[in-house]
Motif scaffolding. Structure first.
Motif, PDB file in Angstrom:
ATOM      1  N   UNK A 166       0.113  -5.283   9.616  1.00  0.00           N
ATOM      2  CA  UNK A 166       1.454  -5.844   9.649  1.00  0.00           C
ATOM      3  C   UNK A 166       1.898  -6.617   8.424  1.00  0.00           C
ATOM      4  N   UNK A 167       1.184  -6.481   7.295  1.00  0.00           N
ATOM      5  CA  UNK A 167       1.580  -7.196   6.085  1.00  0.00           C
ATOM      6  C   UNK A 167       1.511  -6.269   4.881  1.00  0.00           C
ATOM      7  N   UNK A 168       2.170  -6.677   3.805  1.00  0.00           N
ATOM      8  CA  UNK A 168       2.126  -5.932   2.555  1.00  0.00           C
ATOM      9  C   UNK A 168       0.863  -6.299   1.771  1.00  0.00           C
ATOM     10  N   UNK A 169       0.413  -5.434   0.849  1.00  0.00           N
ATOM     11  CA  UNK A 169      -0.814  -5.712   0.101  1.00  0.00           C
ATOM     12  C   UNK A 169      -0.830  -7.051  -0.626  1.00  0.00           C
TER      13      UNK A 169
ATOM     14  N   UNK B 175      -5.682   0.331  -6.677  1.00  0.00           N
ATOM     15  CA  UNK B 175      -6.472   0.269  -5.440  1.00  0.00           C
ATOM     16  C   UNK B 175      -6.206   1.496  -4.583  1.00  0.00           C
ATOM     17  N   UNK B 176      -4.941   1.905  -4.519  1.00  0.00           N
ATOM     18  CA  UNK B 176      -4.609   3.110  -3.748  1.00  0.00           C
ATOM     19  C   UNK B 176      -5.407   4.301  -4.259  1.00  0.00           C
ATOM     20  N   UNK B 177      -5.500   4.451  -5.579  1.00  0.00           N
ATOM     21  CA  UNK B 177      -6.268   5.542  -6.165  1.00  0.00           C
ATOM     22  C   UNK B 177      -7.746   5.417  -5.837  1.00  0.00           C
ATOM     23  N   UNK B 178      -8.281   4.188  -5.899  1.00  0.00           N
ATOM     24  CA  UNK B 178      -9.705   3.947  -5.659  1.00  0.00           C
ATOM     25  C   UNK B 178     -10.110   4.314  -4.235  1.00  0.00           C
TER      26      UNK B 178
ATOM     27  N   UNK C  67       0.670   4.127  -4.232  1.00  0.00           N
ATOM     28  CA  UNK C  67       0.727   2.748  -3.745  1.00  0.00           C
ATOM     29  C   UNK C  67       1.614   2.633  -2.517  1.00  0.00           C
ATOM     30  N   UNK C  68       2.647   3.454  -2.467  1.00  0.00           N
ATOM     31  CA  UNK C  68       3.536   3.435  -1.309  1.00  0.00           C
ATOM     32  C   UNK C  68       2.790   3.828  -0.039  1.00  0.00           C
ATOM     33  N   UNK C  69       1.920   4.822  -0.158  1.00  0.00           N
ATOM     34  CA  UNK C  69       1.122   5.249   0.990  1.00  0.00           C
ATOM     35  C   UNK C  69       0.193   4.136   1.452  1.00  0.00           C
ATOM     36  N   UNK C  70      -0.444   3.444   0.501  1.00  0.00           N
ATOM     37  CA  UNK C  70      -1.305   2.311   0.853  1.00  0.00           C
ATOM     38  C   UNK C  70      -0.500   1.225   1.559  1.00  0.00           C
TER      39      UNK C  70
ATOM     40  N   UNK D 211     -11.016   3.796   7.297  1.00  0.00           N
ATOM     41  CA  UNK D 211     -11.996   3.429   6.275  1.00  0.00           C
ATOM     42  C   UNK D 211     -11.317   3.149   4.943  1.00  0.00           C
ATOM     43  N   UNK D 212     -10.280   3.873   4.626  1.00  0.00           N
ATOM     44  CA  UNK D 212      -9.562   3.638   3.368  1.00  0.00           C
ATOM     45  C   UNK D 212      -8.821   2.297   3.410  1.00  0.00           C
ATOM     46  N   UNK D 213      -8.220   1.993   4.542  1.00  0.00           N
ATOM     47  CA  UNK D 213      -7.556   0.695   4.681  1.00  0.00           C
ATOM     48  C   UNK D 213      -8.577  -0.433   4.583  1.00  0.00           C
ATOM     49  N   UNK D 214      -9.719  -0.268   5.227  1.00  0.00           N
ATOM     50  CA  UNK D 214     -10.761  -1.290   5.184  1.00  0.00           C
ATOM     51  C   UNK D 214     -11.229  -1.532   3.754  1.00  0.00           C
TER      52      UNK D 214
END
Length: 332
Positions: A313-316, A292-295, A301-304, A273-276
């Protein structure tokens, strides 16, 4: 803004088609506010015998496949035969010439989508050789023996291999159609379509198929309320203990009920759900990755970045550029 000419989806109904799955493409793509035009054909334009006790009349014959941007093949009854030279082995019966000819009309630039056992049709035509694919888990062993060149993954909901996409059972076909809408037009449009169809807006293709999943007894002591609360509070550092407490259950009871109802663990569900939600924000805002990671409740951000890469399979920033480029193209 939608493009001037809607994307044409052509559904190829084969003899023995499953009626429910036949309607998936029309229902899902047809709910996207005119962004898609959905046509249904048979190989000869004649009524199609279904897997049930009735037939369905169609308007078009296979010639309309030449005009398709996306071709969807719903599942149909698959004829299997024993291999006399190798006891215990099976092979799909040869495709009727009309079916082979129809598949030959599909333009190289078009996407081809199979739902459930329609992967057998594509495999029998040689279109899945040396490619990844999936089909219904219950026929995975038969599929693997019949088509050893296909890189079958029976444990996922769908496989997107670019121009050819395959899905598992009926609900996974819905997931795959929503996935295509999300690729074409972004999460906002896909979510709106999901709400109109009253289906979950997003299940990642790599999520496991629900294999012999028992239906839980519906009681007031379920986990739905806790899930709803979690979705409204993804920015918080939620734990399973928090969710169990909201449900007034022990951690062990909550984890068991959650898996029965959702098909995965609370921790994995929270990450999904967090990734979505992060994908939605990347598509629709200019917020920095760390914000966005915080939100969405990732610590950094590294965790996101790590979880997004594991999911798709891609970066943000790569993901954001992909959707911004697509949005620019659609607005022209």
């Amino acid at each position: 803004m939608t493009s001037s000419a809607p994307h044409r989806v052509v559904v190829l109904a084969l003899d023995g088609v499953y009626p429910f799955e036949l309607g998936i493409a029309n229902r899902v793509f047809g709910s996207a506010d005119g962004r898609y035009e959905v046509l249904t054909c048979s190989v000869d334009g004649h009524p199609v015998r279904t897997e049930g006790d009735f037939s369905i009349a169609v308007t078009h014959d296979a010639s309309v496949l030449r005009t398709a941007d996306t071709v969807v093949i719903p599942p149909c009854h698959i004829g299997l035969a024993s291999c006399p030279d190798e006891p215990g082995e099976v092979s799909i019966l040869a495709l009727p010439q009309q079916v082979s000819d129809a598949l030959g009309l599909i333009r190289p630039s078009a996407r081809t989508v199979s739902i459930c056992t329609a992967a057998f049709v594509l495999a029998a035509a040689g279109r899945l050789d040396d490619r990844p694919a999936t089909t219904h888990w219950n026929l995975a062993d038969i599929f693997r023996r019949a088509f050893p060149r296909v890189r079958l993954d029976p444990d996922v909901l769908y496989v997107d291999d670019g121009d050819i996409l395959t899905s598992a059972g009926a609900s996974a076909g819905i997931d795959l159609c929503l996935h295509l809408i999300r690729k074409d037009h972004g999460s906002e449009v896909a979510n709106a379509v999901a709400r109109r169809c009253v289906v979950p807006p997003w299940r990642e293709g790599g999520q496991a198929q629900y294999i012999e999943q028992p239906v839980p007894t519906q009681t007031s002591a379920g986990t739905a309320a806790a899930r709803h609360w979690a979705l409204e509070n993804l920015h918080l550092p939620l734990t399973m203990s928090d969710l169990a407490e909201r449900s007034r259950m022990s951690g062990r009871t909550f984890a068991r009920k959650f898996r029965d109802e959702v098909g995965t663990s609370p921790g994995r569900w929270l990450i999904q759900q967090r990734v979505f939600r992060a994908r939605e924000l990347l598509e629709s805002t200019d917020l920095p990755v760390d914000r966005i990671a915080t939100e969405v409740g990732f610590a950094t951000g590294t965790s996101l970045r790590q979880h997004l890469h594991e999911a798709i399979g891609v970066a943000p920033l790569t993901y954001r550029r992909t959707f911004r480029t697509r949005a620019d193209q659609l607005s022209r």
